[in-house]
Design an enzyme around this catalytic site. Structure first.
Site, PDB file in Angstrom:
ATOM      1  N   ASP A  24      -4.537  45.595  -3.907  1.00 48.11           N
ATOM      2  CA  ASP A  24      -3.495  46.593  -3.656  1.00 48.11           C
ATOM      3  C   ASP A  24      -2.356  46.289  -4.620  1.00 48.11           C
ATOM      4  OD1 ASP A  24      -5.005  47.458  -1.531  1.00 48.11           O
ATOM      5  OD2 ASP A  24      -3.516  46.998   0.005  1.00 48.11           O
ATOM      6  N   HIS A  81     -10.020  40.624  -4.772  1.00 46.68           N
ATOM      7  CA  HIS A  81     -11.447  40.827  -4.550  1.00 46.68           C
ATOM      8  C   HIS A  81     -12.151  41.183  -5.859  1.00 46.68           C
ATOM      9  CE1 HIS A  81     -11.240  41.133   0.007  1.00 46.68           C
ATOM     10  NE2 HIS A  81      -9.962  41.111  -0.353  1.00 46.68           N
ATOM     11  N   SER A 120       2.477  38.210  -7.149  1.00 48.27           N
ATOM     12  CA  SER A 120       2.404  38.226  -8.587  1.00 48.27           C
ATOM     13  C   SER A 120       1.504  39.275  -9.176  1.00 48.27           C
ATOM     14  CB  SER A 120       2.132  36.854  -9.141  1.00 48.27           C
ATOM     15  OG  SER A 120       2.454  36.857 -10.479  1.00 48.27           O
TER      16      SER A 120
END
EC number: 4.1.1.65
Length: 286
Positions: A91, A148, A251
């Site tokens: 995200d 992921h 980050s």
């Protein structure tokens, strides 16, 4: 003027000491009442959506870092199942996306950074990605902070690169030269059906640490570039959408592919927000 002062403050702040202290505090279980107040403030300040968390009760997290690296509840994200689709690994918001110009990766207007330096300074490691494709994705404080796999792959190498810990945001991207190849980072290199792939997890100010699912927290104390090879029985296989790492605060992820390996989706452009698992590019599978 304020932007210039902010950037100047990044140069004079003891970045490593501040970040390591923040990391220790974020891992502390000694003051649960204070921890709960900080988390409650953080949720309100940044608009964190706890309804999609596997554990929506913020007081149930033993530490701030446990809250920050919280898991999502089942079904909160859908991984695009098409085998030719490269999916978003996180995200976040796209900082930049496009083609690598020989060894230069676009950072912001008037700024770029070295692909070779990004990957630890080894020309041979960088060679497969010259003239290739890249996407830089910034994870804001409110985002889900686990990373992921955008496609299935086999881990072949991990490289820890010590460096600075500038904040990573549009202001520093526009004003700090070589930002992403200057900050502390962990480069993870995989073999995939579309060729080699690199996922670089870039640290930043206040980022306590970077963690991978196979090695845990990656923080050698040597102050030198450190690499790990994964061959034979040590090779780690990942499925598309499988978790491979997480940020303990903050980050950026830089995804790098060889020339011709992927064509980015037309709607994936700089400043667009993305969600884990959405279609990010079309793969040229070998």
């Amino acid at each position: 003027m304020l932007d210039k002062l902010f950037v100047l403050s990044q140069y004079v702040t003891p970045q490593l000491a501040v970040s390591r202290l923040a990391g220790r505090l974020a891992d502390s279980e000694s003051t649960p009442a204070l921890k709960n107040r900080v988390i409650k403030w953080f949720i309100g300040r940044y608009g964190v959506n706890m309804s999609e968390a596997a554990e929506p009760d913020f007081t149930a997290y033993p530490t701030f870092n446990a809250f920050f690296t919280r898991a999502l509840k089942p079904g909160a994200r859908t991984i695009d199942p098409a085998p030719e689709t490269l999916t978003s690994p996180v995200d976040g918001a796209i900082s930049q996306i496009g083609q690598i110009s020989t060894d230069r990766v676009f950072q912001a207007k008037g700024q770029s950074f070295s692909l070779t330096e990004l990957l630890g300074g080894d020309d041979e490691r960088a060679e497969p990605f010259r003239e290739g494709e890249f996407a830089t994705i910034y994870l804001s404080p409110k985002d889900y902070h686990r990373i992921h796999m955008p496609m299935a792959g086999t881990l072949k190498e991990m490289v820890y690169v010590p460096g600075k810990l500038f904040s990573v945001n549009p202001v520093t991207a526009e004003n700090v030269p070589n930002l992403f190849a200057r900050n502390e980072r962990v480069a993870c290199l995989f073999d995939t059906e579309a060729g080699p792939m690199a996922m670089v997890l870039v640290g930043a100010m206040i980022v306590g640490s970077v963690e991978t699912t196979w090695a845990g927290v990656v923080a050698p104390n040597s102050g030198k570039v450190t690499q790990w090879q994964y061959r034979g029985d040590d090779a780690v296989q990942f499925e598309k959408g499988q978790e491979m790492g997480r940020f303990r605060l903050g980050s950026t992820v830089v995804l790098v592919m060889p020339k011709g390996a992927v064509k980015w989706q037309p709607n994936q452009v700089a400043e667009k927000t993305v969600q884990l698992g959405e279609a990010f590019g079309k793969l040229n599978v070998k």
